[in-house]
Design a protein around this motif. Structure first.
Motif, mmCIF file in Angstrom:
data_model
loop_
_atom_site.group_PDB
_atom_site.id
_atom_site.type_symbol
_atom_site.label_atom_id
_atom_site.label_comp_id
_atom_site.label_asym_id
_atom_site.label_seq_id
_atom_site.Cartn_x
_atom_site.Cartn_y
_atom_site.Cartn_z
ATOM 1 N N SER A 5 0.820 -1.057 0.030
ATOM 2 C CA SER A 5 -0.085 -0.051 -0.061
ATOM 3 C C SER A 5 0.826 1.392 0.006
ATOM 4 O O SER A 5 1.701 1.530 0.749
ATOM 5 C CB SER A 5 -0.941 0.232 1.330
ATOM 6 O OG SER A 5 -1.948 -1.313 1.065
ATOM 7 N N SER A 26 0.967 -6.989 -5.439
ATOM 8 C CA SER A 26 -0.376 -6.365 -5.883
ATOM 9 C C SER A 26 -0.160 -4.704 -5.284
ATOM 10 O O SER A 26 0.445 -4.665 -4.299
ATOM 11 C CB SER A 26 -1.559 -6.798 -5.236
ATOM 12 O OG SER A 26 -1.673 -7.106 -3.636
ATOM 13 N N GLN A 28 -1.992 -1.013 -3.813
ATOM 14 C CA GLN A 28 -3.018 -0.213 -3.529
ATOM 15 C C GLN A 28 -2.430 1.327 -3.212
ATOM 16 O O GLN A 28 -1.440 1.429 -2.492
ATOM 17 C CB GLN A 28 -3.501 -0.556 -2.068
ATOM 18 C CG GLN A 28 -4.634 0.564 -1.478
ATOM 19 C CD GLN A 28 -4.864 0.283 -0.004
ATOM 20 O OE1 GLN A 28 -4.198 -0.333 0.653
ATOM 21 N NE2 GLN A 28 -6.104 0.492 0.203
ATOM 22 N N GLU A 45 -4.942 -0.709 -7.373
ATOM 23 C CA GLU A 45 -6.293 -0.525 -6.755
ATOM 24 C C GLU A 45 -5.917 0.888 -6.128
ATOM 25 O O GLU A 45 -5.026 1.279 -5.477
ATOM 26 C CB GLU A 45 -6.329 -1.490 -5.511
ATOM 27 C CG GLU A 45 -7.564 -1.261 -4.524
ATOM 28 C CD GLU A 45 -7.462 -1.944 -3.463
ATOM 29 O OE1 GLU A 45 -8.050 -1.696 -2.330
ATOM 30 O OE2 GLU A 45 -6.541 -2.968 -3.393
ATOM 31 N N TYR A 46 -7.031 1.825 -6.297
ATOM 32 C CA TYR A 46 -6.965 3.268 -5.805
ATOM 33 C C TYR A 46 -7.940 3.390 -4.679
ATOM 34 O O TYR A 46 -9.110 2.673 -4.683
ATOM 35 C CB TYR A 46 -7.413 4.388 -6.780
ATOM 36 C CG TYR A 46 -6.127 4.738 -7.863
ATOM 37 C CD1 TYR A 46 -5.337 5.518 -7.692
ATOM 38 C CD2 TYR A 46 -6.264 3.710 -9.020
ATOM 39 C CE1 TYR A 46 -4.362 5.741 -8.409
ATOM 40 C CE2 TYR A 46 -5.046 4.198 -9.947
ATOM 41 C CZ TYR A 46 -4.261 5.015 -9.382
ATOM 42 O OH TYR A 46 -3.079 5.116 -10.371
ATOM 43 N N SER A 47 -7.610 4.058 -3.752
ATOM 44 C CA SER A 47 -8.321 4.111 -2.286
ATOM 45 C C SER A 47 -8.009 5.617 -2.043
ATOM 46 O O SER A 47 -7.181 6.479 -2.573
ATOM 47 C CB SER A 47 -7.911 3.140 -1.213
ATOM 48 O OG SER A 47 -8.088 2.044 -1.438
ATOM 49 N N THR A 54 -4.707 -2.309 2.502
ATOM 50 C CA THR A 54 -4.825 -3.843 2.152
ATOM 51 C C THR A 54 -3.170 -4.518 2.233
ATOM 52 O O THR A 54 -3.160 -5.545 2.077
ATOM 53 C CB THR A 54 -5.629 -4.098 0.926
ATOM 54 O OG1 THR A 54 -4.796 -3.159 0.034
ATOM 55 C CG2 THR A 54 -6.883 -3.311 1.075
#
Length: 206
Positions: A5, A26, A28, A45-47, A54
């Motif tokens: 992340s 992966s 984030q 994955e954008y937050s 994550t």
């Protein structure tokens, strides 16, 4: 491979995301808000700030002055993560000093703010973003220097770097972060003066 992340969607955050993708991890990307500018990529994955972390590894790719606001959201979540501090706390008003305490470092200050036992690793601060994106520094693989007090955490960071095709070098305990920050300061200053190029910078020859 692990998951990562990255808090912050600027140039260094994007460069480290590319490192993670080459390593098969992966990714984030946590932005300040939904309106924060960044180049959207389908493989990330954008937050937004406040969403759950994550990743197993967490990169703070924001200025050191933003750490308190980040910790308002994530201090407890970082208890069981490996937190990577990449900051170079340069006083950009003068370009003549580090803003961290003279007997400490941003990494040590961060560790003191986190729950007891949380692992902090200083890494990537001696690397300019372009050398992480390309994975090379001149004609050699990019070298990433790192420091920390927890062996398992350092193993995870080294594994990420090496899986991305770069060289990882352990420089010792977290107290060595002060020297890494001095190196980062000098490298950024030299690049801004045109003494080196942002596409190159310091490296270690094998």
């Amino acid at each position: 491979m692990t998951s990562i992340s990255i808090i912050g969607s600027g140039k260094m955050g994007a460069a480290i995301a590319e490192v993670a993708l080459r390593a098969g991890a992966s990714v984030q990307m946590i932005k300040r808000s939904a309106q924060s500018p960044s180049a959207a990529r389908s493989r990330f994955e954008y937050s937004v700030m406040g969403d759950d972390i994550t990743g197993d590894l967490v990169v703070l790719a924001v200025p050191y002055g933003a750490y308190p606001s980040v910790l308002e959201h994530y201090r407890d979540q970082l208890r069981d993560k490996v937190t990577i501090d990449i900051s170079n706390p340069i006083d950009f008003s003068t370009n003549d000093a580090l803003m961290s305490p003279p007997d400490s470092s941003t990494a040590a200050e961060l560790a003191a703010l986190l729950p007891v036992g949380a692992a902090v690793v200083k890494a990537f601060n001696v690397n300019l973003g372009d050398t992480l994106t390309s994975g090379t520094n001149g004609t050699t693989p990019t070298t990433v220097l790192y420091a920390g007090d927890y062996a398992d955490a350092k193993v995870q960071v080294a594994a990420l770097v090496e899986a991305a095709g770069m060289r990882a070098v352990d420089v010792g305990p977290l107290t060595r972060a002060r020297e890494l920050e001095a190196m980062g300061f000098l490298q950024i200053l030299m690049a801004s003066l045109g003494k080196t190029r942002y596409e190159s910078g310091f490296t270690l020859l094998p």
